[in-house]
Motif scaffolding. Sequence first.
Motif, short mmCIF file in Angstrom:
data_model
loop_
_atom_site.label_atom_id
_atom_site.label_comp_id
_atom_site.label_asym_id
_atom_site.label_seq_id
_atom_site.Cartn_x
_atom_site.Cartn_y
_atom_site.Cartn_z
N GLU A 148 0.43 -1.44 0.15
CA GLU A 148 -0.13 -0.08 0.07
C GLU A 148 1.08 1.29 -0.73
N ASP A 149 1.94 1.06 0.44
CA ASP A 149 2.44 3.10 0.36
C ASP A 149 3.43 2.73 -0.74
N ALA A 150 3.83 2.24 -1.83
CA ALA A 150 4.82 2.07 -3.12
C ALA A 150 4.28 1.51 -4.28
N PRO A 151 4.85 1.92 -5.13
CA PRO A 151 4.31 1.42 -6.24
C PRO A 151 5.77 -0.20 -6.64
N GLY A 152 4.67 -1.08 -6.91
CA GLY A 152 4.92 -2.43 -7.52
C GLY A 152 6.74 -2.61 -7.50
N LYS A 153 7.09 -3.60 -7.44
CA LYS A 153 8.65 -4.54 -7.85
C LYS A 153 8.37 -4.52 -9.44
N PRO A 154 9.12 -3.47 -10.01
CA PRO A 154 10.71 -3.56 -10.35
C PRO A 154 10.76 -1.81 -9.89
N ASP A 155 9.34 -1.53 -9.81
CA ASP A 155 9.93 0.29 -9.33
C ASP A 155 11.01 0.20 -8.45
N PRO A 156 12.06 0.88 -8.01
CA PRO A 156 12.58 1.66 -6.58
C PRO A 156 12.23 1.93 -6.40
N THR A 157 10.87 2.19 -5.95
CA THR A 157 10.43 4.10 -5.55
C THR A 157 10.46 2.99 -3.62
N GLY A 158 9.21 1.90 -3.30
CA GLY A 158 9.61 1.40 -1.91
C GLY A 158 10.89 1.42 -1.68
N LEU A 159 11.73 0.63 -2.11
CA LEU A 159 13.11 0.21 -1.80
C LEU A 159 13.76 1.59 -1.06
N MET A 160 13.82 2.81 -2.12
CA MET A 160 14.42 3.98 -1.66
C MET A 160 13.93 4.59 -0.55
N ALA A 161 12.06 4.39 -0.30
CA ALA A 161 11.42 4.88 0.91
C ALA A 161 11.92 3.70 2.00
N THR A 162 12.61 2.82 1.84
CA THR A 162 12.67 2.20 2.90
C THR A 162 14.27 2.44 3.86
N VAL A 163 15.42 3.02 2.29
CA VAL A 163 16.96 3.44 2.79
C VAL A 163 16.19 4.80 3.08
N GLU A 164 15.52 5.53 2.87
CA GLU A 164 15.19 7.08 3.38
C GLU A 164 14.98 7.09 4.96
N THR A 165 14.36 6.42 5.14
CA THR A 165 13.93 5.91 6.31
C THR A 165 14.84 5.06 7.14
N LEU A 166 15.87 4.02 6.64
CA LEU A 166 16.63 3.48 7.59
C LEU A 166 18.20 4.84 8.03
N ARG A 167 17.80 5.95 7.16
CA ARG A 167 19.70 6.44 7.47
C ARG A 167 18.85 8.15 7.77
N GLU A 168 17.57 8.07 8.54
CA GLU A 168 16.91 9.20 9.14
C GLU A 168 18.28 9.58 9.71
N GLY A 169 18.39 11.10 10.27
CA GLY A 169 19.56 11.26 11.22
C GLY A 169 21.07 11.11 10.45
N GLN A 170 21.13 10.56 9.26
CA GLN A 170 22.43 10.34 9.14
C GLN A 170 22.72 11.96 8.47
N ASP A 171 24.12 11.91 8.13
CA ASP A 171 24.71 12.66 6.97
C ASP A 171 24.19 11.94 5.30
N SER A 172 23.89 12.79 4.65
CA SER A 172 23.21 11.86 3.43
C SER A 172 23.96 12.46 2.36
N ASN A 173 25.30 13.01 2.93
CA ASN A 173 26.27 13.12 1.17
C ASN A 173 27.24 12.15 1.66
N LEU A 174 27.46 11.33 2.83
CA LEU A 174 28.09 9.62 2.96
C LEU A 174 28.06 8.78 1.98
N SER A 175 28.67 7.93 1.90
CA SER A 175 29.14 6.70 0.66
C SER A 175 28.15 5.64 1.29
N LEU A 176 27.15 5.10 0.81
CA LEU A 176 26.33 4.14 1.86
C LEU A 176 26.29 3.29 0.61
#
Length: 249
Positions: A148-176
């Motif tokens: 319900e939260d994102a378009p279906g795979k193989p659209d990567p929108t939901g994957l990126m949304a998961t990553v963004e939640t996991l790195r909240e508070g981190q420096d987005s410029n750091l290599s990941l």
Amino acid sequence: MVVFDIDGVVRDVAGSYRRALADTVEQFTQGQYRPTMAEIDALKAEGCWNNDWKASEELVYRFCKAQNLERPTIDYSALVDFFQSRYRGQDFSGYIQNEPLLMTRAYLEQLTQANIAWGFFSGATRGSASYVLEHRLELESPVLVAMEDAPGKPDPTGLMATVETLREGQDSNLSLTVFYVGDTVADIQTVINARSQYPNINWIGVGVLPPHAQDSPEYAQKLKEVGAIATLNNVQDLTPELMQSFDHG
């Protein structure tokens, strides 16, 4: 960090989702056709049938075409309701309650101790995904992006949304480096699409063979052909040490 698919990775769905899919196709072909596990795998290998409701509908259409029958008019909401009655049942009394777990809470704790953030991106409904994560694995409010939260795979929108939640508070410029672990072609294609849309992140796709496919070299080869760096028999084989070797390989 590592993001996990759920079906076929966290839980074995051969006797639940796959069974409900076969039940649904059988129901909507009036008992004339019940797909085998191999036939379902072949459809999934096309990479665009991650949604089992749509996959059920497509198999009905293909059967009718193969039999030179008129393409049926399917009430999609009725198909979804039938599927859910088999899979989820009333108050999770359906096939979902008997799914063997493929991951332990202790494994996730091992990742945490190694300073590896983890979360889940799945095409399963939020109710189904939350049931296995919170009720079965007893995780407390895990990071989850569901159907319900994102378009279906193989659209990567939901994957990126998961990553963004996991790195909240981190420096987005750091290599990941982000590992995405899945059991289907669509999962690995999601990683490939993420590389082109979000090139500032090092994306690594890892294939996991679901229990019913572990004796199938073709299944593993298909995941590798799409772009999986490796195919494992169990998600817990992806240890922190193995992740480090992949990241520096």
